[in-house]
Design an enzyme around this catalytic site. Structure first.
Site, PDB file in Angstrom:
ATOM      1  N   LYS A 184       0.876  -1.168   0.000  1.00 45.35           N
ATOM      2  CA  LYS A 184       0.000   0.000   0.000  1.00 45.35           C
ATOM      3  C   LYS A 184       0.914   1.218   0.000  1.00 45.35           C
ATOM      4  O   LYS A 184       1.396   1.659   1.036  1.00 45.35           O
ATOM      5  CB  LYS A 184      -0.895  -0.009   1.247  1.00 45.35           C
ATOM      6  CG  LYS A 184      -2.238   0.750   1.086  1.00 45.35           C
ATOM      7  CD  LYS A 184      -2.111   2.221   0.757  1.00 45.35           C
ATOM      8  CE  LYS A 184      -1.740   3.040   1.981  1.00 45.35           C
ATOM      9  NZ  LYS A 184      -1.716   4.528   1.670  1.00 45.35           N
ATOM     10  N   CYS A 293      13.816  10.778   7.177  1.00 44.80           N
ATOM     11  CA  CYS A 293      13.699  10.476   8.606  1.00 44.80           C
ATOM     12  C   CYS A 293      15.035  10.561   9.335  1.00 44.80           C
ATOM     13  O   CYS A 293      15.066  10.714  10.556  1.00 44.80           O
ATOM     14  CB  CYS A 293      13.068   9.098   8.797  1.00 44.80           C
ATOM     15  SG  CYS A 293      13.867   7.799   7.830  1.00 44.80           S
TER      16      CYS A 293
END
Length: 503
Positions: A184, A293
């Site tokens: 996804k 990140c």
């Protein structure tokens, strides 16, 4: 189906299930926006729980099908190698698609996609190197051994900042081991993952081994994490969402692998070449417009060089060229989302309100050519404190806070005063100091006199609220396999069940 940037433009992209393009059962589609102009450039299917169920069932059928389950480890490795070759052939087109989707510099997406095949080749070579072992047992005529097996259907929820690069770290080992996958991708950047699906099919993987369900996280993502036939979940994204996914998985007692947020310390001692360290800090926080990140967004500088360092950092930042990501001269492109631009503006405002000094940046660019896109100037907030909101929360934008420190003891307290533990960097010529820092800092990856240097051969992953589980290296092969113990009595003897035989 041809999946080039030109073919995607203005199109409606359907789901990819069991080797075929499938319309969403809801009939709904979500626009994906070009960050350089804030205009939609294609639409992607908005999957619901029924669509996810179809994809997971297709993956489960493929997992149990002898066409996938019964091929040898070496032959799986050959399939992964074919996929690597196809990615290499199409790397520049995939890079262009990602640039259009998330605004990352084309030269950076090209570098990522041209490097991705090496990762697939690495794990292809691992396919027939993953094995169990024979274990001694204190009984004669007994064989005790372990097997490494694929887990089953793995659900992967991937992010918008580097879709295919970050997917590679989990997909390549998953396929090499023999799992099947339902991805996804972010609803904002789905096109490159759908393009990859076409290459997986072309490489010869059986239908259903790789499936893509696009759509919102609250519907498609939630359904994937709750599906009873998903045996493991991987997620890259925010800590808040990661906690929800982990909770969903815990309710079914399935494992997860999480790469979550970061607020990484980037440390500069006074014994270094200042210009070299400045360039390292700039690369560590302004690359990818800060949308990574591992960004070194908390910069700690030794007091004796603090003023000079900040001055040079501001000067170097002032020379960063903001522009369209397709242009070779551009060094900083737009933010990927309108919401991300709003968040960056909000947190810079918090920093100033909390007492930080706005040394440079802090606004949208003034060039008329950039007015329609989600651009934001690289921003340095000096005299920052660890208790300021912008120093506590992950911003995911081109913003760095700079804080002075006096000695190692103070530094370590500052560096570890965070809920995160993804990465850290230090610039020093003192190897003893560097190793003390590496030992004591709460971070899964530590860089010394460099930053953002990554290798698929190395295990990567965070501590604390930055997540858990490793990607890269041989460690990830263990992440995506299960260990089974087998015990065989080959004595041929019949034993009284109530007589205990010690040997």
């Amino acid at each position: 189906m041809e999946l080039t940037m030109k073919a995607i433009e203005g199109s409606r992209q359907d789901l990819y299930i069991a080797g075929e393009r499938v319309r969403p059962k809801s009939g709904r589609y979500i626009p994906s926006y070009d960050p350089t102009c804030a205009e939609p450039w294609y639409e992607v299917a908005d999957a619901n729980a029924d669509d996810v169920d179809a994809a997971v069932k297709a993956a489960k059928r493929a997992f149990n099908d002898p066409a996938w389950r019964r091929i040898t480890q070496s032959d799986r490795g050959k399939l992964v190698r074919r996929l690597a070759d196809l990615i290499a052939e199409n790397a520049d087109e995939l890079a262009a698609i990602e640039m259009r989707d998330n605004g990352k510099l084309l030269k950076e997406t090209r570098a990522q996609l041209r490097a991705a095949p090496d990762s697939y080749l690495y794990f292809a070579g691992m396919a027939d190197k993953l094995h169990g072992e024979t274990i001694p047992v204190n009984k004669l005529d007994m064989l005790n051994f372990t097997l490494r097996e694929p887990i089953g259907v793995v659900g992967m929820i991937s992010p918008w900042n580097s879709p295919l690069m970050l997917l590679t770290g989990t997909l390549a080992p998953c396929l090499a081991i023999g799992n099947t996958v339902v991805v996804k991708p972010s609803e904002h950047t789905s096109a490159s993952t759908l393009a990859l699906a076409e290459l997986v099919a072309k490489a010869g993987f059986p239908a259903g081994v790789f499936n893509v369900v696009t759509g919102n996280g609250s519907t498609a993502g939630e359904a994937l994490t709750l599906h009873p036939d998903v045996a493991k979940i991987t997620f890259t994204g925010s800590t808040t969402t990661g906690k929800r996914i982990a909770s969903n998985a815990a309710g079914r007692l399935v494992s997860t692998q999480m790469e979550l947020g970061g607020k990484s310390p980037h440390v500069v001692f006074g014994d270094v070449d200042i210009d070299r360290a400045v360039n390292g800090v700039v690369a560590g926080v302004f690359a990818a417009a800060g949308q990574t990140c591992i960004a070194g967004s908390r910069c700690f500088v030794e007091q004796r060089i603090y003023d000079e360092f900040v001055a040079r950092l501001v000067e170097r930042t002032s020379r960063i060229r903001i522009g369209h990501p397709a242009k070779d001269e551009t060094e900083l492109g737009p933010l990927a989302l309108a919401a991300q631009l709003e968040k960056v503006q909000q947190y810079v405002g918090y920093g100033v309100a909390d007492g930080a000094r706005l040394a440079i940046g802090g606004r949208r660019p003034q060039q008329e050519a950039l007015a329609g896109g989600w651009y934001y100037e690289p921003t340095v907030l000096a005299d920052a404190r660890n208790d300021m909101r912008f120093m506590r929360d992950e911003i995911f934008g081109p913003v760095v806070g700079v804080t002075p420190f006096h000695d190692e003891s103070e530094l370590m307290a500052l560096a570890n005063d965070t809920n995160y533990g993804l990465a850290a960097g230090i610039w020093t010529q003192n190897i003893d100091r560097a190793m003390r820092f590496a030992r004591n800092v709460d971070a899964g990856t530590v860089w010394i006199n460099t930053y953002r240097s990554a290798a698929y051969m190395s295990p990567a992953g965070g501590f604390k609220e930055s997540g858990y589980g490793k990607r890269g290296g041989f460690e990830v092969m263990r992440e995506f396999s299960r260990l089974k113990n087998v015990v065989l009595d080959y004595s041929g003897a019949t034993q009284d069940p109530f007589v205990i035989r010690l040997r």
